[in-house]
Each structure stands twice: as structure tokens, then as C-alpha cells.
Design an enzyme around this catalytic site. Structure first.
Site, short mmCIF file in Angstrom:
data_model
loop_
_atom_site.label_atom_id
_atom_site.label_comp_id
_atom_site.label_asym_id
_atom_site.label_seq_id
_atom_site.Cartn_x
_atom_site.Cartn_y
_atom_site.Cartn_z
N HIS A 155 -1.52 1.64 -4.20
CA HIS A 155 -1.86 3.06 -4.04
C HIS A 155 -0.96 4.00 -4.84
O HIS A 155 -0.87 5.18 -4.54
CB HIS A 155 -1.82 3.44 -2.54
CG HIS A 155 -2.90 2.76 -1.74
ND1 HIS A 155 -2.86 2.65 -0.37
CD2 HIS A 155 -4.05 2.15 -2.13
CE1 HIS A 155 -3.95 2.00 0.05
NE2 HIS A 155 -4.67 1.68 -0.99
N PRO B 224 3.62 -4.38 15.74
CA PRO B 224 3.76 -4.24 17.20
C PRO B 224 2.42 -4.06 17.90
O PRO B 224 2.32 -4.25 19.11
CB PRO B 224 4.63 -2.98 17.37
CG PRO B 224 4.73 -2.33 16.05
CD PRO B 224 4.28 -3.29 15.00
N SER C 51 -2.42 -1.14 9.34
CA SER C 51 -3.49 -1.09 10.33
C SER C 51 -4.72 -1.86 9.84
O SER C 51 -5.67 -2.05 10.59
CB SER C 51 -3.87 0.36 10.64
OG SER C 51 -4.24 1.02 9.45
N CYS D 114 2.47 20.47 -21.44
CA CYS D 114 1.27 20.94 -22.15
C CYS D 114 0.61 22.11 -21.42
O CYS D 114 -0.35 22.69 -21.91
CB CYS D 114 0.28 19.79 -22.34
SG CYS D 114 -0.70 19.41 -20.86
N ALA E 80 8.91 -4.72 12.24
CA ALA E 80 9.18 -5.49 11.03
C ALA E 80 10.68 -5.69 10.81
O ALA E 80 11.12 -6.79 10.46
CB ALA E 80 8.56 -4.79 9.82
N VAL F 49 3.65 4.13 -1.03
CA VAL F 49 3.95 4.88 -2.25
C VAL F 49 5.41 5.32 -2.26
O VAL F 49 5.84 6.05 -3.14
CB VAL F 49 3.02 6.11 -2.38
CG1 VAL F 49 1.56 5.69 -2.48
CG2 VAL F 49 3.21 7.10 -1.22
N ASP F 50 6.18 4.87 -1.26
CA ASP F 50 7.53 5.43 -1.05
C ASP F 50 8.63 4.84 -1.95
O ASP F 50 9.73 5.39 -2.01
CB ASP F 50 7.95 5.34 0.43
CG ASP F 50 7.89 3.92 0.98
OD1 ASP F 50 8.16 2.96 0.23
OD2 ASP F 50 7.61 3.77 2.20
N GLN G 135 0.85 -1.20 0.00
CA GLN G 135 0.00 0.00 0.00
C GLN G 135 0.88 1.25 0.00
O GLN G 135 0.39 2.36 -0.08
CB GLN G 135 -0.88 0.03 1.25
CG GLN G 135 -1.84 -1.13 1.34
CD GLN G 135 -2.42 -1.25 2.76
OE1 GLN G 135 -3.38 -0.58 3.11
NE2 GLN G 135 -1.82 -2.11 3.56
N CYS H 264 -0.23 13.88 -15.67
CA CYS H 264 -0.84 15.09 -16.22
C CYS H 264 -2.36 14.98 -16.09
O CYS H 264 -2.95 13.98 -16.50
CB CYS H 264 -0.45 15.24 -17.69
SG CYS H 264 -1.33 16.58 -18.51
P1 OAD Z 1 -1.23 2.96 8.95
O1 OAD Z 1 -0.50 4.18 9.34
O2 OAD Z 1 -2.71 3.00 8.99
O3 OAD Z 1 -0.78 1.74 9.87
C1 OAD Z 1 0.57 1.48 10.13
C2 OAD Z 1 0.66 0.19 10.92
O4 OAD Z 1 2.03 -0.11 11.08
C3 OAD Z 1 0.04 0.26 12.33
O5 OAD Z 1 -0.80 -0.86 12.52
C4 OAD Z 1 1.25 0.19 13.25
O6 OAD Z 1 0.98 -0.52 14.45
C5 OAD Z 1 2.25 -0.57 12.41
N1 OAD Z 1 3.67 -0.32 12.71
C6 OAD Z 1 4.24 0.78 13.24
N2 OAD Z 1 5.57 0.64 13.34
C7 OAD Z 1 5.86 -0.60 12.85
C8 OAD Z 1 7.06 -1.34 12.69
N3 OAD Z 1 8.24 -0.86 13.02
N4 OAD Z 1 6.95 -2.59 12.16
C9 OAD Z 1 5.76 -3.10 11.80
N5 OAD Z 1 4.61 -2.45 11.95
C10 OAD Z 1 4.64 -1.21 12.45
O7 OAD Z 1 -0.69 2.54 7.51
P2 OAD Z 1 -1.39 1.65 6.38
O8 OAD Z 1 -2.11 0.51 6.97
O9 OAD Z 1 -0.36 1.39 5.36
O10 OAD Z 1 -3.58 5.40 1.78
O11 OAD Z 1 -2.44 2.69 5.80
C11 OAD Z 1 -3.20 2.32 4.70
C12 OAD Z 1 -3.46 3.50 3.81
O12 OAD Z 1 -4.01 4.57 4.58
C13 OAD Z 1 -2.21 4.12 3.22
O13 OAD Z 1 -1.75 3.45 2.07
C14 OAD Z 1 -2.67 5.49 2.88
C15 OAD Z 1 -3.39 5.82 4.16
O14 OAD Z 1 -4.37 6.78 4.11
C16 OAD Z 1 -3.58 6.29 0.81
O15 OAD Z 1 -2.82 7.25 0.81
C17 OAD Z 1 -4.55 6.00 -0.27
#
Ligand code: OAD
Length: 245
Positions: free
Chosen positions: A116, A211, A186, A147, A228, A100-101, A98, A124
Site C-alpha cells: 500500500h 488478539p 483484519s 514544477c 504481536a 505505510v509507516d 500493508q 507529483c
Molecule cells: P485493520 O485496522 O483493519 O486491522 C488491524 C488488526 O490488527 C485487527 O484484526 C486487530 O485485531 C489486530 N491487532 C490489534 N492490536 C494488535 C496487536 N497488538 N498485535 C497483533 N494484532 C493486533 O488493519 P489492516 O488489516 O492492516 O489500507 O487494514 C488493511 C488496510 O485497510 C490498510 O492497509 C489500510 C486500511 O484501509 C489502505 O490505506 C489502502
């Protein structure tokens, strides 16, 4: 159960991995939710929606430019590197993210299903043409296409559909895998959050590395409560000792 699958299937084991912002946390990139999450300080509807971009493209780009600067300074951590090694080692391996980095690619992962989009690509708004753009910081905000039309980040915003072909491949991998790792997400944003459920429905062993507890935790086969970058490399060492070289 996991060991039994690895012993029986060895290198042919079908593995799928879903990653989220948490896998890049140890690289210094802020996550979205939780204590220090971006969505604690910023409102998604002001920065990550098509409406926000239509209203104030410069504000949206300021925010993306700031995030690009953080990412540009960061390096892949041992979790990203382990996943790249797994891809090299296992012929039936699919990485779904998910994020984008672009840190998976920086670590050496070659095939990455980006649900994502990617912050290092721009699109564009008039022609829809996607190009790579690694300028940090951006000289012009908001940046423009040759453009004359505005460029936008080639990422998925709230309210927008995910790239259909990528999503289909991700669900196919989830449905066909025997083991799925769900790392640093999450598990609240759809449709990505449904991908591990598809794997569970088909009887895969699903392991969560996080965690903290998530809404997915009660359903997974096994949970590893840890970071991780620490948990995944040791898990992979154990797997390799069962699979053999
Ligand atoms: P979140 O920020 O919602 O969740 C990050 C998760 O990583 C949490 O459950 C943390 O407990 C866990 N975490 C933190 N540190 C960690 C570590 N060192 N090792 C392992 N886990 C760790 O991020 P995403 O679930 O990726 O969407 O969020 C989903 C989407 O919501 C993103 O892609 C973005 C955002 O809005 C868009 O931009 C469309």
C-alpha cells in the site's frame, strides 16, 4: 506439523509473512478497524480516495500530516525487530506488509514488499515522480512539487490498483512458502486478504497472530491469540531452538 517442517527443512525453510496495522499498534500507531480504529472516527471516502484528494487536497494532507507526526514519534516494537532478525537468519524469507509507516525498515528489515505504499514518500500528480519526504510537520499544506503541481502521499487509496510488481512478488512468495505468518491484519481488504489463501491452497502452514478473530481465522492452520509484540518473539525463540543455529 510446524515443528516437523522446521526440523526437516531447518534454515532452508521458506517463510512468508503478511503484516497489517496491528503489528504497529504496540508502537502507538492507531489501527483502522476495531474499537479505537481510525475508520471509527473518520470516513475513508473523505480522506483516502482519489476523489477526496481532488475535492480537498488540504484536508487529505492535514490528515496525513497528523498521521506522519504520530509515526515519527513511534519506534519499532519487538514484533518488528523479530521479523528483521528472521530475515537475517533465514535465506528464504519474504516480508509483505500493508503498512505505510516504514517501521519494518526502521527495525532493520531490508527487503519489504509494501503493498500500500509508504507515507514517507510523495508523488507529483503531474510528473509521477516519487521522492522521499520526511518533513514533520509539513511546512506547506498541501505540499507542492518544484514544477508547481500538487504532491500526493505515495500510498494506495481505495479504488486504486496496487503496484503490480509488488503484488506479483507477494503472491509468488505466498505460493512458494511452506510457512506463512499473518500478523495484525483484519484480513478484509483485497487483494491483500487473498495472499494467505494462496498460501493455504498450495498446502502451506498458515499461522495467524492476532488478539481477535478475523474472517481468515476459520481457514488457518493455527491461531495465536495475542499481541504481536509478545507472541512473535517467543514463537521465534521456539523456532530457533528447533532449527538450530
Ligand atoms: P485493520 O485496522 O483493519 O486491522 C488491524 C488488526 O490488527 C485487527 O484484526 C486487530 O485485531 C489486530 N491487532 C490489534 N492490536 C494488535 C496487536 N497488538 N498485535 C497483533 N494484532 C493486533 O488493519 P489492516 O488489516 O492492516 O489500507 O487494514 C488493511 C488496510 O485497510 C490498510 O492497509 C489500510 C486500511 O484501509 C489502505 O490505506 C489502502
Amino acid at each position: 506439523m510446524l515443528e516437523e517442517i522446521l526440523r526437516r527443512r531447518k534454515k532452508s525453510v521458506k517463510v512468508a509473512v503478511l503484516t497489517g496495522a496491528g503489528i504497529s499498534a504496540e508502537s502507538g500507531i492507531p489501527t483502522f478497524r476495531g474499537e479505537d480504529g481510525l475508520w471509527k472516527r473518520y470516513r475513508p471516502e473523505e480522506l483516502a480516495t482519489p476523489e477526496a484528494f481532488a475535492r480537498d487536497p488540504a484536508l487529505v494532507w492535514e490528515w496525513y500530516d497528523w498521521r506522519r507526526q504520530i509515526i515519527a514519534r513511534s519506534r519499532p516494537n519487538p514484533a518488528h525487530i523479530t521479523l528483521a532478525e528472521m530475515e537475517d537468519f533465514l535465506p528464504n524469507f519474504t516480508l509483505i506488509t500493508q503498512n505505510v509507516d516504514g517501521l519494518h525498515q526502521a527495525a532493520g528489515s531490508r527487503k519489504v514488499l509494501e503493498l500500500h505504499g509508504n507515507i514517507w514518500r510523495v508523488r507529483c500528480v503531474r510528473e509521477g515522480i516519487v521522492t522521499e519526504n520526511r518533513e514533520v510537520p509539513l511546512k506547506e499544506i498541501p505540499p507542492r512539487c518544484k514544477c508547481g503541481a500538487l504532491l500526493r502521499p505515495d500510498v494506495v487509496w481505495f479504488g486504486e490498483p496496487l503496484p503490480q510488481d509488488v503484488l506479483e512478488k507477494a503472491f509468488k512468495a505466498a505460493e512458494e512458502c511452506e510457512i506463512m505468518l499473518v500478523i495484525g491484519t483484519s484480513a478484509v481488504v483485497q487483494p491483500a486478504a487473498s495472499i494467505p489463501l494462496a498460501a493455504l491452497r498450495r498446502g502451506a502452514v498458515v499461522m495467524e497472530i492476532n488478539p481477535h478473530e478475523t474472517p481468515l481465522s476459520p481457514y488457518v492452520t493455527e491461531t495465536m491469540r495475542g499481541k504481536a509484540g509478545e507472541t512473535l518473539p517467543s514463537l521465534w525463540e521456539r523456532w530457533k531452538s528447533v532449527i538450530g543455529s
